[in-house]
Design a protein around this motif. Structure first.
Motif, PDB file in Angstrom:
ATOM      1  N   THR A  46       0.839  -1.199   0.000  1.00 53.83           N
ATOM      2  CA  THR A  46       0.000   0.000   0.000  1.00 53.83           C
ATOM      3  C   THR A  46       0.871   1.245   0.000  1.00 53.83           C
ATOM      4  OG1 THR A  46      -1.761  -1.135   1.195  1.00 53.83           O
ATOM      5  CG2 THR A  46      -1.778   1.274   1.250  1.00 53.83           C
ATOM      6  N   GLU A 100       2.103   4.778   0.834  1.00 47.85           N
ATOM      7  CA  GLU A 100       1.992   5.755   1.908  1.00 47.85           C
ATOM      8  C   GLU A 100       2.772   7.002   1.495  1.00 47.85           C
ATOM      9  OE1 GLU A 100       3.154   4.158   5.650  1.00 47.85           O
ATOM     10  OE2 GLU A 100       1.701   2.509   5.595  1.00 47.85           O
ATOM     11  N   TYR A 129      -2.006   9.772  -5.193  1.00 47.48           N
ATOM     12  CA  TYR A 129      -2.387   9.261  -3.884  1.00 47.48           C
ATOM     13  C   TYR A 129      -2.394  10.422  -2.883  1.00 47.48           C
ATOM     14  CZ  TYR A 129      -0.745   4.898  -6.089  1.00 47.48           C
ATOM     15  OH  TYR A 129      -0.530   3.849  -6.938  1.00 47.48           O
ATOM     16  N   ASN A 153      -3.588  10.428   0.045  1.00 46.78           N
ATOM     17  CA  ASN A 153      -3.208   9.781   1.302  1.00 46.78           C
ATOM     18  C   ASN A 153      -3.203   8.278   1.055  1.00 46.78           C
ATOM     19  OD1 ASN A 153      -5.993   8.807   1.701  1.00 46.78           O
ATOM     20  ND2 ASN A 153      -6.456  10.950   2.195  1.00 46.78           N
ATOM     21  N   ASP A 154      -3.021   7.477   2.108  1.00 50.90           N
ATOM     22  CA  ASP A 154      -2.918   6.033   1.889  1.00 50.90           C
ATOM     23  C   ASP A 154      -4.256   5.334   1.722  1.00 50.90           C
ATOM     24  OD1 ASP A 154      -3.787   6.248   4.466  1.00 50.90           O
ATOM     25  OD2 ASP A 154      -2.106   5.194   5.379  1.00 50.90           O
ATOM     26  N   ASP A 155      -5.359   6.080   1.696  1.00 49.25           N
ATOM     27  CA  ASP A 155      -6.686   5.493   1.496  1.00 49.25           C
ATOM     28  C   ASP A 155      -7.311   5.856   0.151  1.00 49.25           C
ATOM     29  OD1 ASP A 155      -6.854   4.180   3.978  1.00 49.25           O
ATOM     30  OD2 ASP A 155      -7.435   6.042   4.970  1.00 49.25           O
ATOM     31  N   TYR A 193     -11.308   4.389  -3.227  1.00 50.06           N
ATOM     32  CA  TYR A 193     -11.224   4.685  -1.779  1.00 50.06           C
ATOM     33  C   TYR A 193     -11.302   3.371  -1.008  1.00 50.06           C
ATOM     34  CZ  TYR A 193     -12.418   6.340   2.892  1.00 50.06           C
ATOM     35  OH  TYR A 193     -12.422   6.574   4.255  1.00 50.06           O
ATOM     36  N   GLN A 194     -10.321   3.130  -0.154  1.00 51.19           N
ATOM     37  CA  GLN A 194     -10.345   1.902   0.648  1.00 51.19           C
ATOM     38  C   GLN A 194     -10.682   2.229   2.088  1.00 51.19           C
ATOM     39  OE1 GLN A 194      -6.504   0.041   0.581  1.00 51.19           O
ATOM     40  NE2 GLN A 194      -5.535   1.578   1.883  1.00 51.19           N
ATOM     41  N   PHE A 195     -11.461   1.341   2.694  1.00 53.17           N
ATOM     42  CA  PHE A 195     -11.863   1.557   4.092  1.00 53.17           C
ATOM     43  C   PHE A 195     -12.018   0.218   4.789  1.00 53.17           C
ATOM     44  CE2 PHE A 195     -15.548   1.510   1.332  1.00 53.17           C
ATOM     45  CZ  PHE A 195     -16.414   0.631   1.938  1.00 53.17           C
TER      46      PHE A 195
END
Length: 249
Positions: free
Chosen positions: A154, A156, A208, A210-212, A247-249
């Motif tokens: 992932t 960052e 990116y 952010n990392d999400d 978007y990952q959550f």
């Protein structure tokens, strides 16, 4: 299925017997597919090394299949058909597949590639029983313009998106080339419409904040070698601009 790691985890292996049909699909014969995969990371224990994150893979599969290929289409990523099989093509014979792959992460950059080939025997639909061969490959280059390390995990960002502080997250440049070739339709008695090769080249930017969150913009062009699957007019090269928000959550 048997799998494991050896040689100080430099080699991953897996081999097994499986139903040859797709997932969630009833089996249509008693034969099984033999599938094997081997991954080699020869320099993983040598750190630091420019080859420390290099991995090479090979996979193979073989089994007897029974399929209805009537009017099956080969399409590009936009859904444009470039090869359509005839309306009475059936397959009852051995299907063999071979794959080779490479992944190399070097600092902020990465190189990935894969080659796939298959041989489908026992095709009928005309006066002959034939074999269809397909093969294709892709290669992808990526590089973080903002200095992040690319290790395949992932992303960052070194500095998350914050315009007030002059930070814009991580920005990654990408390029890709791919090609697919299908053997001459005449191998199954001509019971197919023409068109056997397609390739594409693409460049893009991944952002990116952010990392999400990931925002992707790609410019891609497709090239064709023969006539359109749905008629006699030549297929014209296609150009597309694609954007995606993730978007990952």
């Amino acid at each position: 299925m048997v799998f494991g790691k050896v040689w100080e985890e430099r080699i991953d292996y897996a081999v097994g017997l499986f139903n040859g049909v797709a997932r969630n699909t009833p089996e249509n014969n008693d034969a099984k597919d033999l599938i094997a995969r081997l991954i080699l990371r020869p320099f993983t224990t040598i750190q630091p090394s420019v080859f420390g994150n290099l991995s090479l893979g090979i996979s193979a599969a073989s089994g007897i299949h029974q399929e209805d290929f009537s009017e099956q289409e080969y399409q590009n990523g936009l859904g444009t058909p470039f090869l359509t099989l005839g309306d009475s093509v059936r397959q009852n014979g051995r299907v063999e597949r071979l794959g080779l792959d490479l992944a190399w992460f070097i600092g902020s950059g990465a190189l990935k590639g894969e080659y796939l080939a298959s041989r489908t025997a026992g095709l009928t639909g005309g006066p002959k029983i034939g074999v269809m061969n397909t093969d294709g490959f892709y290669t992808t280059l990526t590089y973080f313009l903002t200095g992040e390390t690319n290790d395949g995990a992932t992303v960052e960002p070194l500095h998350e998106f914050d315009p007030s502080a002059g930070d814009w997250g991580a920005i990654e440049a990408t390029a890709r080339y791919e090609r697919l070739s299908v053997s001459s339709p005449q191998v199954i008695g001509g019971n197919t419409e023409q068109g056997t090769d397609v390739s594409s080249a693409a460049v893009g930017i991944n952002w990116y904040p952010n990392d999400d969150v990931k925002v992707v913009v790609n410019y891609q062009r497709y090239f064709y070698s023969l006539s359109r699957a749905s008629g006699t007019d030549p297929l014209e090269d296609e150009t597309t601009l694609l954007a995606r928000f993730q978007y990952q959550f």
